[in-house]
Design a protein around this motif. Structure first.
Motif, mmCIF file in Angstrom:
data_model
loop_
_atom_site.group_PDB
_atom_site.id
_atom_site.type_symbol
_atom_site.label_atom_id
_atom_site.label_comp_id
_atom_site.label_asym_id
_atom_site.label_seq_id
_atom_site.Cartn_x
_atom_site.Cartn_y
_atom_site.Cartn_z
ATOM 1 N N HIS A 1 27.769 40.867 -8.491
ATOM 2 C CA HIS A 1 28.743 41.609 -9.293
ATOM 3 C C HIS A 1 28.551 43.089 -9.025
ATOM 4 N N CYS A 2 29.656 43.809 -8.936
ATOM 5 C CA CYS A 2 29.587 45.242 -8.650
ATOM 6 C C CYS A 2 30.408 46.006 -9.693
ATOM 7 N N ILE A 3 29.836 47.068 -10.233
ATOM 8 C CA ILE A 3 30.529 47.964 -11.159
ATOM 9 C C ILE A 3 30.620 49.322 -10.470
ATOM 10 N N VAL B 1 25.414 48.719 -9.967
ATOM 11 C CA VAL B 1 26.244 49.863 -10.345
ATOM 12 C C VAL B 1 26.266 50.789 -9.141
ATOM 13 N N LEU C 1 36.498 50.173 -17.504
ATOM 14 C CA LEU C 1 35.926 48.971 -16.881
ATOM 15 C C LEU C 1 35.389 47.990 -17.916
ATOM 16 N N GLN D 1 36.020 44.271 -17.363
ATOM 17 C CA GLN D 1 35.238 43.746 -16.238
ATOM 18 C C GLN D 1 33.785 43.516 -16.649
ATOM 19 N N ILE D 2 33.242 44.473 -17.382
ATOM 20 C CA ILE D 2 31.842 44.355 -17.807
ATOM 21 C C ILE D 2 31.691 43.214 -18.800
ATOM 22 N N PRO E 1 27.943 51.895 -18.222
ATOM 23 C CA PRO E 1 28.120 50.448 -18.016
ATOM 24 C C PRO E 1 26.960 49.617 -18.537
#
Length: 612
Positions: A564-566, A550, A454, A457-458, A583
Motif C-alpha cells: 500500500h502506498c500513501i 508513505v 486521502l 484511502q487510508i 497519514p
C-alpha cells in the motif's frame, strides 16, 4: 487526578457540575462524583462514566447552589465507587475533591487511626479530609485556616476544593503542583482544573500559583493567600478560548476534529512570528535572551510522550540548521538521574498542557542549576508558562482528545522557527536557504489539506490491518521521530503493540519479528536517503512482511514494491514531519474506530499527567 469543577452562586449547582464534568471527560478518568450542600451534605459517586453518575443521582436530592464535582483517574486504590471522589470526613461535615498525590499519607493515616478515625477507601484523599477535620476540631479554627495548616503538613502535589456543611456560603480551593483556575462571574464563582468547564459562564479567571489558597464567598468576595498566610493579589485574566473550540462540531470524535484542525493550528503557530518575503523570524522569548542563547554551549530539550517526540525532532532540526549540540531527555528520567546542567545551557521544556508534573520538576532542577529555561506549551497561564524564563505558546487551540495530534504539529512548527531564528542570528544558514524553508513552511497548511483528502484511502488500508497484533514503523533522519510518534498513536488508541525504529536499525534486531503477519509502515519521503530506504523495504518484502509506505507524490519505485502506498506532497526534509505525520494519525484513528475503541478517552490514559 483528574478533573475538578466547583460552583457557588445563585444558580442550581448540579447542572453546572455535570456539564463541567462532561467537558472534563477528555482528561481520562475511571469514576465520577459530586457533593452538594443544601442543609446537609449530599455525596453521589459512581465508577464509570459521568453518564453513570447522572443515572445514579437522577432520583436523589439535587437542589443546591453550592457544590463540587470530580472525575478520578486512579492513583491510590482501584477504580470503584468507594474510592471515587468526593471524600467526606468522619464527622460528615467536610467534603474534599483532590487531584494529585499526598506522598506522606501513610504516616498521617496511622496517626489518625490512633486518634479513632476510620477509613472506608484506599485513597490518600480521605486521609487529607480527615486531617482537616482533626485540625479544625482540635484548634477550633475556621475552615480556611484548618485547610492551610493541614496542607503545610502534607508532602506531595494537590489541587483541592473543600466544602463544609457548617459553612454553606464558602468554598476553599488550593493548589500545589496541579493546576487550578478560579472563574469570576457576576455574583458567582467557578473552580476548575482547567478552563473548559468555566468558559461557558465567564471569561474572567485567576490562575492560582503553587502553595496558594483561595477563600471564595457567596457574597461575591474572595481572597487568595499563601500557605504562610500572606495575602496575595492576582490580576484577573481573560480567557482567549471560545465555547465552539471545545465542542466536536460536525466531527464524530475530538481526535478526528483535531487532526483536521492541524492546517489552521500550524498557521496560528507561526502567525506574526515569521515572514517569508521579508526573510525574518521573530520569537519574542528568543529575541529577549538572544545573547545568552547565542553563547549557550549546549541545548537540552526535556519532555514526555508525544512532546518528547517533537523534542527529538527539535534536536535534528536545531543541530542541522543552527549547528548547536542538542540533547533530548525524558523529563521523568531527567529529574532523577542527577544530570549535568550548567549555567551555560539552554533548556527547552515542552508540554501540551503546561502542567506535566515530570516536566515541571525538570524545569525546577534546571533553574536551580542556573540554566536558561524556555517553555513551549499550548495552555495560556499554565504552570510551565509561569515557571520558565521565557517561552512560546503554540496557539493550537484546545486539544480535547487524549492522544495528541495538533499539539505535535504545532510544537514542531515552533521548534523549526526557533532553529531558524538562532541559525540566522549565528550566520549558520544562507539567507537563500532560510527564505526557501520559510516559503515552504507557509505552504505546509495547504499541503496538509491535500493529505487530509486521502482519508478514504487510508480508511481502506486500516480495514486490511485492523486485526493485526503488532506494527513496526520505520523511518530515517527526520522521519525516525515521526515513526516513533506514529507507533505511539496506534498504541494509545487502538491498543495494538507498535514500535518505531530508525530504519537502519531494523537489521539489528527487529528484523527477527518480520513475517507475513507483520505490517511495516515505512516513511519513505527522504530524498537524501531514498536508496537506503528502498533497500530496507526489499529486506522486509524478502521476509513476506506487509509494507505500507508513505512516499512523495509521483514516486514509482517504492510504489511498485509496497503493498500500500500513501502519496503526500513533497516538502523540504526539515519540515517534512509536519506532512508525514498526518497519514499516520489517520491510520491509527481508523484502526481504533474499527476495533471499537474510544479514541478520545483511551483506557488508562490521562490528558494532563499531573502526578509522577
Amino acid at each position: 487526578m483528574c478533573g475538578i469543577v466547583a460552583y457557588i452562586g445563585n444558580k442550581e449547582a448540579y447542572p453546572i457540575l455535570i456539564k463541567g464534568l462532561k467537558r472534563l471527560e477528555y482528561r481520562g478518568y475511571d469514576s465520577a462524583g459530586v457533593a452538594l450542600l443544601n442543609g446537609q451534605m449530599h455525596v453521589y459517586k459512581k465508577q464509570g462514566k459521568v453518564s453513570a453518575l447522572e443515572q445514579y443521582a437522577a432520583d436523589k436530592p439535587l437542589a443546591a447552589t453550592i457544590g463540587m464535582g470530580h472525575t478520578r483517574w486512579a492513583t491510590h486504590g482501584e477504580p470503584c465507587d468507594v474510592n471515587a471522589h468526593p471524600h467526606v470526613s468522619n464527622n460528615g461535615n467536610i467534603a474534599v475533591i483532590h487531584n494529585g498525590i499526598i506522598e506522606n499519607y501513610g504516616p498521617i493515616k496511622e496517626e489518625l487511626k490512633q486518634r479513632g478515625y476510620h477509613f472506608n477507601s484506599e485513597t490518600d484523599t480521605e486521609v487529607l479530609v480527615n486531617l482537616i477535620q482533626e485540625i479544625q476540631q482540635q484548634e477550633n479554627l475556621a475552615l480556611d485556616e484548618a485547610v492551610r495548616i493541614a496542607l503545610a503538613e502534607v508532602i506531595g502535589a494537590y489541587a483541592i476544593v473543600v466544602m463544609d456543611a457548617h459553612n454553606p456560603d464558602q468554598l476553599i480551593a488550593a493548589r500545589k503542583g496541579s493546576p487550578l483556575v478560579l472563574g469570576i462571574g457576576e455574583g458567582e464563582f467557578f473552580v476548575g482544573s482547567d478552563a473548559s468547564p468555566i468558559i461557558e459562564y465567564t471569561k474572567n479567571v485567576i490562575y492560582l500559583d503553587d502553595e496558594e489558597i483561595a477563600v471564595i464567598n457567596r457574597d461575591g468576595t474572595y481572597m487568595v493567600k499563601t500557605l504562610r498566610n500572606v495575602v496575595k493579589s492576582h490580576a484577573i485574566q481573560t480567557l482567549e478560548m471560545n465555547l465552539e473550540a471545545i465542542e466536536k462540531g460536525d466531527f464524530e470524535h475530538y481526535m478526528l476534529k483535531e487532526i483536521y484542525e492541524q492546517p489552521k493550528a500550524i498557521e496560528d503557530s507561526f502567525r506574526g512570528r515569521m515572514n517569508a518575503s521579508g526573510g525574518w523570524i521573530k520569537m519574542g522569548g528568543i529575541t529577549e535572551y538572544s545573547a545568552r542563547i547565542a553563547n549557550a554551549e549546549r541545548f537540552v530539550i526535556t519532555a514526555c510522550g508525544t512532546s518528547w517526540h517533537s523534542g527529538l525532532l527539535g534536536e535534528y532540526i536545531i543541530e542541522d540548521l543552527a549547528r548547536v549540540p542538542v540533547e533530548v531527555e525524558y523529563a521523568s528520567e531527567f529529574r532523577y538521574r542527577n544530570p549535568i546542567v550548567r549555567e551555560s545551557d539552554f533548556v527547552i521544556a515542552i508540554s501540551q498542557s503546561g502542567e506535566t508534573a515530570d516536566t515541571l520538576a525538570a524545569i525546577e532542577l534546571a533553574k536551580e542549576r542556573q540554566a536558561l529555561v524556555y517553555g513551549i506549551c499550548n495552555v495560556i497561564g499554565s504552570s510551565i508558562a509561569r515557571a520558565t524564563h521565557a517561552g512560546s505558546y503554540t496557539h493550537a487551540g484546545p486539544e480535547i482528545g487524549v492522544a495528541s495530534t495538533k499539539a505535535f504539529s504545532t510544537q514542531v512548527s515552533i521548534l523549526i522557527l526557533i532553529a531558524l531564528q538562532i541559525a540566522q542570528s549565528k550566520g549558520a544558514i544562507p539567507q537563500s536557504k532560510l527564505r526557501q524553508i520559510l516559503y515552504e513552511l507557509e505552504s505546509v497548511p495547504n499541503k496538509i489539506r491535500e493529505v487530509l483528502k486521502l482519508d478514504d484511502q487510508i480508511r481502506e488500508i486500516a480495514a486490511v490491518y485492523k486485526d493485526a497484533k503488532n506494527f513496526l514503523y520505520l523511518g530515517r533522519g527526520y522521519n525516525y521521530p515521526v515513526a516513533m510518534e506514529g507507533a505511539l498513536k496506534l498504541k494509545e488508541i487502538s491498543y495494538i503493540h507498535a514500535e518505531g525504529y530508525p530504519a537502519a536499525e531494523m537489521k539489528h534486531g527487529p528484523i527477527a519479528l518480520i513475517d507475513e503477519e507483520m505490517p511495516v509502515v515505512f516513511l519513505a519521503t527522504n530524498v537524501s536517503a531514498y536508496e537506503k530506504i528502498v533497500s530496507n523495504i526489499q529486506e522486509v518484502k524478502a521476509r513476506k512482511g506487509k509494507v505500507i509506505a508513505v512516499v512523495n507524490e509521483g514516486d514509482t519505485q517504492i510504489k511498485a514494491m509496497a503493498d500500500h502506498c500513501i502519496e503526500v506532497p513533497q516538502v523540504d526534509e526539515v519540515i517534512s514531519p509536519l506532512v508525514t505525520i498526518v497519514p499516520l494519525q489517520l491510520l491509527a484513528y481508523h484502526i481504533a474506530i474499527m476495533r471499537g475503541c474510544n479514541v478520545d478517552q483511551p483506557r488508562n490514559l490521562a490528558k494532563s499527567v499531573t502526578v509522577e
